[in-house]
Design an enzyme around this catalytic site. Structure first.
Site, PDB file in Angstrom:
ATOM      1  CG  HIS A 165      41.407-111.640 -11.856  1.00 33.05           C
ATOM      2  ND1 HIS A 165      41.380-112.737 -11.027  1.00 33.05           N
ATOM      3  CD2 HIS A 165      40.594-111.942 -12.886  1.00 33.05           C
ATOM      4  CE1 HIS A 165      40.599-113.657 -11.536  1.00 33.05           C
ATOM      5  NE2 HIS A 165      40.097-113.202 -12.670  1.00 33.05           N
TER       6      HIS A 165
ATOM      7  CG  HIS B 170      33.711-115.044 -11.883  1.00 31.24           C
ATOM      8  ND1 HIS B 170      33.400-116.351 -11.567  1.00 31.24           N
ATOM      9  CD2 HIS B 170      34.785-115.096 -12.712  1.00 31.24           C
ATOM     10  CE1 HIS B 170      34.257-117.154 -12.184  1.00 31.24           C
ATOM     11  NE2 HIS B 170      35.104-116.420 -12.878  1.00 31.24           N
TER      12      HIS B 170
HETATM   13  O1  G3P Z   1      40.840-112.702 -17.721  1.00 27.01           O
HETATM   14  C1  G3P Z   1      41.254-113.763 -16.987  1.00 27.01           C
HETATM   15  C2  G3P Z   1      40.230-114.331 -16.063  1.00 27.01           C
HETATM   16  O2  G3P Z   1      39.325-113.360 -15.644  1.00 27.01           O
HETATM   17  C3  G3P Z   1      39.500-115.487 -16.658  1.00 27.01           C
HETATM   18  O3  G3P Z   1      38.947-116.295 -15.710  1.00 27.01           O
HETATM   19  O4  G3P Z   1      37.205-117.185 -14.289  1.00 27.01           O
HETATM   20  O5  G3P Z   1      38.578-115.306 -13.460  1.00 27.01           O
HETATM   21  O6  G3P Z   1      36.897-114.897 -15.224  1.00 27.01           O
HETATM   22  P1  G3P Z   1      37.861-115.885 -14.624  1.00 27.01           P
HETATM   23 MG    MG Z   2      37.236-112.814 -15.711  1.00 29.90          MG
END
Ligand code: G3P
Ligand code: MG
Length: 252
Positions: free
Chosen positions: A18, A60
């Site tokens: 992630h 992000h």
């Molecule tokens: O792919 C899962 C995740 O990345 C979605 O949420 O807010 O971490 O981009 P976020």
């Molecule tokens: Mg994400």
């Protein structure tokens, strides 16, 4: 390059790093993504927004405030301005000098390995003109379509991506239960589904698989949750620290 199968039939979920490996490195930076690749996981996930001059920026939030020493909206700044910010120090001074990457850099890095990609389009509440079109073109330019899935909470952007290239894989993100999800995925022309882990059930995973969809979930922090989802047959699991979960995916 052989096609990466996002439908994982082994019962051992793929690991998705992630934002690279955000617990160990500054999120969405090249060092984070490169380190996640070097950990030997199958997929890296990162987020894409767009600058004022139309560059695809790996970050992000829609502002640089939280992760860098700068301030302001990504869409209001040029790439040159964005590149001046330090995206490492807030995580740890030992990462001082890390830059916010552009998509080209991440795709170049990925093309030199076998890593599969989960490219998340960030679109809304700041909306970017043609962001899906631009991302798909880049994926094709780097010849990475066969190991890429594009996800988004903005499902219209995923529909746009399919209009550019019907073979690009897409999977909507969801933090809600959805009514008749397979009908919805069919309408969206999606290939998979990316629900938050705590909205998943074994029955839902089976239903999605029976209808031909892969199921990649996120963000799991506890080993017990990971093991349960693995037993249910989920295809991939997004984690913040791939090293912590690697041992759970290594079987003789
Ligand atoms: O792919 C899962 C995740 O990345 C979605 O949420 O807010 O971490 O981009 P976020
Ligand atoms: Mg994400």
């Amino acid at each position: 390059m052989t096609e990466f199968s996002f439908r994982n039939y082994t019962g051992i979920p793929y690991l998705i790093g992630h934002r690279g490996a955000l617990e160990l490195y500054p999120e969405n930076t090249l060092i984070s993504l490169k380190s996640a690749i070097e950990m030997g996981i199958e997929i890296i996930e990162f987020d894409v927004q767009m600058s004022r001059d139309g560059e695809l920026i790996i970050i992000h939030d829609d502002t640089v405030d939280r992760t860098t020493d700068g301030k302001g909206f990504v869409y209001e700044m040029t790439t040159e301005e964005i590149r001046l910010f330090d995206a490492g120090t807030k995580f740890s001074p030992s990462f001082a000098g890390e830059k916010i990457p552009i998509l080209d850099e991440v795709l170049k890095l990925s093309a030199s390995s076998n890593i599969a990609l989960n490219i998340e389009i960030k679109n809304g509440p700041v909306f970017y003109e043609n962001i899906a079109l631009k991302i798909v073109r880049k994926v094709l330019e780097f010849d990475l379509r066969d190991r890429t899935v594009i996800s988004s909470f903005d499902h219209e952007a995923l529909y746009d991506a399919k209009k550019v290239d019907s073979k690009i894989k897409t999977a909507p993100l969801s933090v809600n239960r959805m009514h008749r999800v397979c009908d919805y995925l069919r309408e969206l022309k999606a290939d998979g589904f990316h629900p938050r882990w705590n909205y998943l059930t074994e029955e839902l995973i089976s239903e999605l698989h029976d209808n031909g969809y892969f199921v990649n979930t996120w963000i799991v922090n506890e080993e017990s949750q990971f093991t349960k989802l693995a037993e249910w047959g989920v295809d991939a699991i997004g984690v913040n620290n791939p090293l912590k979960f690697k041992k759970l995916t290594e079987h003789d």
